[in-house]
Scaffold this motif. Sequence first.
Motif, PDB file in Angstrom:
ATOM      1  N   UNK A   5       0.762  -1.008  -0.196  1.00  0.00           N
ATOM      2  CA  UNK A   5       0.124  -0.123  -0.238  1.00  0.00           C
ATOM      3  C   UNK A   5       0.788   1.231   0.134  1.00  0.00           C
ATOM      4  N   UNK A   6       1.842   1.002  -0.919  1.00  0.00           N
ATOM      5  CA  UNK A   6       2.800   2.273  -0.882  1.00  0.00           C
ATOM      6  C   UNK A   6       2.425   3.292  -1.968  1.00  0.00           C
ATOM      7  N   UNK A   7       2.033   4.427  -1.577  1.00  0.00           N
ATOM      8  CA  UNK A   7       1.826   5.772  -2.535  1.00  0.00           C
ATOM      9  C   UNK A   7       2.930   6.507  -2.731  1.00  0.00           C
ATOM     10  N   UNK A   8       3.396   6.585  -3.927  1.00  0.00           N
ATOM     11  CA  UNK A   8       4.517   7.539  -4.120  1.00  0.00           C
ATOM     12  C   UNK A   8       3.785   8.921  -4.300  1.00  0.00           C
ATOM     13  N   UNK A  36       8.691  23.506  -7.129  1.00  0.00           N
ATOM     14  CA  UNK A  36       9.301  22.425  -6.730  1.00  0.00           C
ATOM     15  C   UNK A  36       8.679  21.281  -6.338  1.00  0.00           C
ATOM     16  N   UNK A  37       9.044  20.016  -6.521  1.00  0.00           N
ATOM     17  CA  UNK A  37       8.243  18.766  -6.267  1.00  0.00           C
ATOM     18  C   UNK A  37       9.168  18.022  -5.218  1.00  0.00           C
ATOM     19  N   UNK A  38       8.634  17.525  -4.038  1.00  0.00           N
ATOM     20  CA  UNK A  38       9.176  17.083  -3.193  1.00  0.00           C
ATOM     21  C   UNK A  38       8.548  15.441  -3.176  1.00  0.00           C
ATOM     22  N   UNK A  39       9.225  14.473  -3.392  1.00  0.00           N
ATOM     23  CA  UNK A  39       8.587  12.962  -3.432  1.00  0.00           C
ATOM     24  C   UNK A  39       8.968  12.060  -2.324  1.00  0.00           C
ATOM     25  N   UNK A  40       8.032  11.565  -1.973  1.00  0.00           N
ATOM     26  CA  UNK A  40       8.280  10.440  -1.062  1.00  0.00           C
ATOM     27  C   UNK A  40       7.405   9.083  -1.262  1.00  0.00           C
ATOM     28  N   UNK A  41       7.867   7.988  -0.977  1.00  0.00           N
ATOM     29  CA  UNK A  41       7.039   6.894  -0.954  1.00  0.00           C
ATOM     30  C   UNK A  41       6.509   6.531   0.605  1.00  0.00           C
ATOM     31  N   UNK A  44       2.133   8.729  -7.892  1.00  0.00           N
ATOM     32  CA  UNK A  44       0.468   8.126  -8.085  1.00  0.00           C
ATOM     33  C   UNK A  44      -0.235   9.363  -7.767  1.00  0.00           C
ATOM     34  N   UNK A  45       0.339  10.312  -6.942  1.00  0.00           N
ATOM     35  CA  UNK A  45      -0.555  11.294  -6.396  1.00  0.00           C
ATOM     36  C   UNK A  45       0.293  12.610  -6.213  1.00  0.00           C
ATOM     37  N   UNK A  46      -0.407  13.641  -6.711  1.00  0.00           N
ATOM     38  CA  UNK A  46       0.387  15.013  -6.709  1.00  0.00           C
ATOM     39  C   UNK A  46      -0.579  15.833  -5.664  1.00  0.00           C
ATOM     40  N   UNK A  81      -0.010  12.200  16.306  1.00  0.00           N
ATOM     41  CA  UNK A  81      -1.209  12.110  17.330  1.00  0.00           C
ATOM     42  C   UNK A  81      -2.355  10.984  16.699  1.00  0.00           C
ATOM     43  N   UNK A  82      -2.500  10.880  15.371  1.00  0.00           N
ATOM     44  CA  UNK A  82      -3.364  10.284  14.818  1.00  0.00           C
ATOM     45  C   UNK A  82      -2.733   8.993  14.007  1.00  0.00           C
ATOM     46  N   UNK A  83      -1.647   8.835  13.893  1.00  0.00           N
ATOM     47  CA  UNK A  83      -1.069   7.747  13.186  1.00  0.00           C
ATOM     48  C   UNK A  83      -1.334   7.778  11.551  1.00  0.00           C
ATOM     49  N   UNK A  84      -0.984   9.058  11.253  1.00  0.00           N
ATOM     50  CA  UNK A  84      -1.334   9.252   9.683  1.00  0.00           C
ATOM     51  C   UNK A  84      -0.119  10.096   8.990  1.00  0.00           C
ATOM     52  N   UNK A  85      -0.127   9.709   7.742  1.00  0.00           N
ATOM     53  CA  UNK A  85       0.841  10.569   6.876  1.00  0.00           C
ATOM     54  C   UNK A  85      -0.079  11.997   6.540  1.00  0.00           C
ATOM     55  N   UNK A  86       0.752  13.031   6.523  1.00  0.00           N
ATOM     56  CA  UNK A  86       0.331  14.297   6.236  1.00  0.00           C
ATOM     57  C   UNK A  86       1.268  14.987   5.083  1.00  0.00           C
ATOM     58  N   UNK A  87       0.389  15.375   4.026  1.00  0.00           N
ATOM     59  CA  UNK A  87       1.354  16.098   2.815  1.00  0.00           C
ATOM     60  C   UNK A  87       0.694  17.620   2.837  1.00  0.00           C
ATOM     61  N   UNK A  88       1.758  18.395   3.226  1.00  0.00           N
ATOM     62  CA  UNK A  88       1.366  19.789   3.263  1.00  0.00           C
ATOM     63  C   UNK A  88       1.917  20.618   2.363  1.00  0.00           C
TER      64      UNK A  88
END
Length: 317
Positions: free
Chosen positions: A3-6, A269-274, A41-43, A227-234
């Motif tokens: 379940x990896x989203x790049x 600028x694009x910052x990328x992470x799996x 997969x997601x921008x 505190x919610x055990x979630x990824x956050x993309x800001x």
Amino acid sequence: MSRVIRVGAAQLGPLQKSDNRKVAVDRMVALLEQAGREGCNLVVYPELALTTFFPRWDIEDPAEVESYFEPDMPNAAVQPLFDRARELGIAFYLGYAELAKNGADTRHFNTSVLVGPDGRIIGKYRKVHLPGHATFDPQRTFQHLEKKYFEPGDLGFPVWPAMDGLLGMCICNDRRWPETYRVMGLQGVEMVLLGFNTPATNSQRPEEQDELRGFHHELSVQAGAYQNGTWVVAVAKAGEEDGHKLLGDSMIVSPAGLIVARTKTLGDELAVADCDLDDCVFYKETVFDFARHRRIEHYERITKQVGVVRPDSTAAV
Ligand code: CDT
């Protein structure tokens, strides 16, 4: 099943008042192309990504105000972004000013949409925590009139099943409020997408500059993630718009609260992470297993009370 989203955090540099939608969309498509080459997969794009951050001005002409709003999404100006994303099979988050029409009734929201890899809108979010003020404030070094131009969002904080996970959205100032993340956390959110336009100085405290502003931004996002055990993309709209500086520091934060990717400039600028959504599981099943550890009998004030109510100092102890 992996379940990896790049994810590509697609920061935009400044958009000037004179820039039209095509300028913004062309730059977003260029970032999308780069994201495609890098296998994303997601921008995620910023808040109000199609225009300059207009709430910094007290605009009196209603036609000029309306010119910042989108009556339809998608529309002809943003269609090239939708089309190219669909061709590349990339999902995206887009922030914009929404003009919602219901017959003769019109409403204005600060909105984001989540668009699937097939180009269809999966979900819509309308900004709940509008910062700033509703009328011109002569005390400020610049205006922040979101309460003049928008009404508070009426859709709550939903979470959508998408990309083999549960995705949620919020916008800018929402990230400073723990309730934002917790309401999504209570629905099992695994990735929160958020765009922002944060002035680099405080209009009510000019000595407060980038460093402290950046710290508060990071503190809020990292705490919300952990505190919610979630990824956050800001993701920021950054740099100097018509003489007004905006923070950069777009970042991807893991469920451990760590910044795993970030932008280094104030431009496009694009910052990328799996981002492995399964990284959420440990936190959700241990320290933040809500079902085991929350004590809602003590939380009543959170939904019953808006402002501070101090204990009556004259009451007998
Ligand atoms: N766009 C937006 O919501 N900006 C606000 C400014 C508030 S100043 C603390 C933000 O939270 O960044």
